[in-house]
Design an enzyme around this catalytic site. Structure first.
Site, mmCIF file in Angstrom:
data_model
loop_
_atom_site.group_PDB
_atom_site.id
_atom_site.type_symbol
_atom_site.label_atom_id
_atom_site.label_comp_id
_atom_site.label_asym_id
_atom_site.label_seq_id
_atom_site.Cartn_x
_atom_site.Cartn_y
_atom_site.Cartn_z
ATOM 1 N N SER A 197 6.899 -73.538 -8.509
ATOM 2 C CA SER A 197 5.730 -72.666 -8.697
ATOM 3 C C SER A 197 6.082 -71.226 -9.022
ATOM 4 C CB SER A 197 4.848 -72.712 -7.445
ATOM 5 O OG SER A 197 4.261 -73.996 -7.316
ATOM 6 N N ASP A 250 -11.242 -77.181 -9.446
ATOM 7 C CA ASP A 250 -10.086 -77.982 -9.026
ATOM 8 C C ASP A 250 -10.505 -79.043 -8.014
ATOM 9 O OD1 ASP A 250 -7.658 -79.014 -8.223
ATOM 10 O OD2 ASP A 250 -7.180 -77.303 -6.924
ATOM 11 N N ASP A 307 -2.697 -82.197 -7.080
ATOM 12 C CA ASP A 307 -2.554 -80.819 -6.667
ATOM 13 C C ASP A 307 -1.863 -80.799 -5.308
ATOM 14 O OD1 ASP A 307 -3.932 -77.991 -7.517
ATOM 15 O OD2 ASP A 307 -3.647 -78.119 -5.355
ATOM 16 N N HIS A 339 -8.679 -76.692 -4.644
ATOM 17 C CA HIS A 339 -8.916 -75.296 -4.274
ATOM 18 C C HIS A 339 -10.304 -74.811 -4.678
ATOM 19 C CE1 HIS A 339 -4.482 -75.548 -4.351
ATOM 20 N NE2 HIS A 339 -4.498 -74.527 -3.496
ATOM 21 N N CYS A 375 -2.205 -72.860 -7.249
ATOM 22 C CA CYS A 375 -2.979 -74.045 -7.616
ATOM 23 C C CYS A 375 -2.304 -74.802 -8.768
ATOM 24 C CB CYS A 375 -4.394 -73.618 -8.012
ATOM 25 S SG CYS A 375 -5.415 -74.963 -8.634
#
Length: 631
Positions: free
Chosen positions: A331, A355, A368, A374, A387
């Site tokens: 990430s 999401d 996710d 989220h 996310c």
């Protein structure tokens, strides 16, 4: 009467023949003398210079004098590599009648190992018999005294003082500094190619890794020479002249060794890497590869047992993870993806997605990290809460060519050009890369589904920590990218003149200022209210960051549970950061191999390093591991 006349005629003939023989002999002698004279003239006059030179060469030998190697210090002048004098037991072979008996006799006084004998034989094969060659190095005072008391038994043997390389801080920054070792055949070829062969006469050691290798010719100095008169037996009689050697140049680094020590201590016994850069210059402040090693072990040839420990260790301490280790960025890739979305016009800062906790592409669910999703997510929230679904969608909308083009400008998938040799390129995936990488046509095709995972820093993505640090520094520096470097300036040992290594801007990326500020503000949000908030709670400065977790192996649809997975298969923990947020003085990338979540393992290390660099102290409590289970 007739008989007497006949006798007289016979005598005349004998006399004539005698005269003829005398004349012939005289002519032969004169011819021989003429030839000899001509030969003497040729040798003494025509060939005078040639034979005079040869005679002088036989009478005089040039003995090289090895120069004192240059010193390496950090930015504050703390010595990282230096030279020291120690006593060496040396033998001049031409002065010894029975070499083996002499060595055996010395072995009864002073410990001489098999490796000492091998080294001596190698030097003997390479050198001349009148040169003094070491049989034992770094004698203790007791050994020196023991030999001195028995010196009369060993003609041709003496104790001398020689200079040796030393790394006073041991393993600290060893992957950056490197080490020296004995010259081998490959080194000789390299020296010959550089046209430095004459300058390495008599030199036994050369830089093998790190800065010792990269700046070898600057550190080495200039070899001196001594003209020695020798007799017919090759024995030295007297010194005729001496040209002193010139010490090598000194290196002053951008490295802050105190910061380096803080970072190395923060890793403890964990594997990983950290690279900290000054964004405005590209100067490397800390370069950590954990675990590390002691370069002092290599100077005189590492012992077999020490090499086995290093070479067979599962932790691979000899691997420079900061430059050679390649990892999925996880990430930590998201801020760069978000910036790519803004710059390519695929996203605006306020544009949102919904999401549900997964992204569906071609009938496949890309999950996710948060079950249930989220909710409504804009760019700021996508970075602060990390996310995945947002970036699955963004990567699909951008396409692999646009992603590869943008990330290539940031230096991903290419060597940074740092002043240490052996840097890895990493992998910036693209259709062209895949065609080069695989052989079979079905493997070479790029599938749209492969782009989805690229968006969250997984898939084929694989980069070095220094590439990640350089990209972070570039964002912190508003798009101006500098080449990372470790040497600040080189000082000439004779004149004291300093040659600065000027910061080298590689490129100025034409990013819109508002786009850069959007990303930096979101990264600040990570450390104030997002996945990095606990690690940076109570910091006396504002910083930006991004946590990351990179899969080591595919879960194949199952749920990740750290306690149920072998340590070597657990996720890597990553963190990137810059501080202070308004005028960044430091940007860094951290990876802890198999460390689990980035907020748990990597972010606290970054906090320790930034706290020390900006505040001069270690954080208390804030850097402790917590129970954060997010990226």
């Amino acid at each position: 009467m007739l008989a007497r006349q006949s006798s007289l005629h016979a005598s005349d003939r004998e006399l004539a023949r005698f005269h003829f023989r005398v004349v012939l002999a005289a002519v032969a002698v004169l011819a021989a003398l003429s030839l000899l004279g001509a030969r003497f003239f040729y040798l003494q006059v025509v060939q005078h210079d040639y034979y005079s030179t040869r005679a002088e060469d036989n009478r005089i030998s040039v003995v090289p004098i090895v120069p004192n190697r240059g010193v390496i210090v950090d930015r504050a002048g703390i010595v990282l590599a230096r030279n020291y004098s120690a006593f060496t037991l040396e033998i001049t072979p031409s002065k010894v009648d029975d070499l083996e008996a002499t060595i055996d006799g010395l072995g009864k006084l002073i410990e001489i190992e098999a490796k000492d004998r091998r080294r001596f034989r190698k030097l003997l094969d390479e050198g001349k018999t009148f040169e003094s060659l070491p049989i034992r190095t770094r004698l203790t005072e007791e050994e020196v005294a023991r030999f001195a008391a028995n010196r009369y038994l060993f003609p041709g043997v003496e104790v001398k003082a020689r200079l040796f390389r030393q790394y006073p801080l041991g393993s600290t920054a060893s992957h950056a500094i490197g080490y020296i070792n004995r010259i081998n055949k490959r080194d000789l070829e390299k020296i010959a190619e550089s046209e430095e062969a004459a300058n390495y006469k008599g030199t036994d050691h050369i830089g093998k890794t790190g800065l010792e290798q990269k700046y070898e010719f600057a550190l080495h100095g200039e070899t001196g020479y001594e003209q020695v008169e020798i007799d017919a037996g090759g024995r030295a009689i007297r010194s005729l002249s001496r040209t002193p050697p010139v010490q090598g140049s000194h290196l002053t680094l951008t490295l802050d060794v105190k910061l380096q020590e803080v970072a190395e201590e923060a890793f403890g016994d964990r594997r990983g890497a950290l690279v900290a850069i000054e964004p405005s210059t590209g100067g490397i402040l800390a370069l950590v590869s954990s675990p590390t090693f002691d370069p002092n072990l290599f100077i005189d040839g590492i012992r077999n047992e020490d090499w086995d420990v290093l070479n067979k260790s599962r932790d691979r301490p000899m691997l420079n993870r900061a430059l050679n280790g390649t990892y999925p960025p996880g990430s930590t890739f998201k801020p760069f993806m978000a910036l790519a979305g803004l710059e390519t016009g695929r996203r605006t800062a306020g544009q949102s997605i919904s999401d549900p906790g997964f992204f569906n592409f071609g009938g496949h669910h890309f999950r996710d990290d948060k079950v249930g999703g989220h909710g409504t997510v804009d760019m700021y929230k996508s970075i602060v809460q990390s996310c995945d679904t947002y970036y699955y969608q963004l990567a699909t909308d951008m396409g692999i060519d646009a992603i590869a083009g943008f990330m290539g400008q940031l230096g991903f998938g290419q060597r940074t050009g740092v002043d240490i040799e052996g840097e890895s390129e990493g992998v910036l995936p693209s259709p062209e890369w895949k065609k080069r990488r695989f052989r079979r046509p079905e493997q070479q095709k790029w599938y749209a589904g492969e782009t989805v995972s690229i968006g969250i820093g997984q898939g084929y993505n694989s980069y070095t920590p220094i590439q990640l640090a350089q990209a972070t520094a570039t964002v912190a520096n508003k798009g101006v990218m500098f080449r990372p470097h470790l040497v600040k300036y080189i000082t000439d040992s004779r004149t004291g003149e300093k040659t600065m290594i000027e910061p080298e801007p590689l490129r100025r990326l034409p990013w819109k200022p508002q786009h850069v500020e959007t990303i930096k503000n979101a990264m600040i949000g990570v450390n104030t209210q997002g996945t990095g908030a606990r690690a940076f709670a109570g910091a006396g400065y504002t910083s930006g960051g991004k946590t990351g977790t990179a899969q080591v192996y595919s879960l194949k649809g199952s749920t990740y549970k750290e306690s149920a997975i072998r340590k070597e298969l657990r996720d890597h923990a990553l963190f990137i950061a810059f501080a202070p947020a308004d005028e960044p003085k430091i940007a860094l990338a951290v990876i802890v191999e198999n460390g689990g979540f980035g907020a748990q393992s990597a972010a606290p290390i970054a906090r320790m390093v930034i706290d020390y660099y900006l505040l001069g102290k270690l954080p208390k409590g804030a850097a402790a591991e917590d129970d954060v289970k997010e990226d």
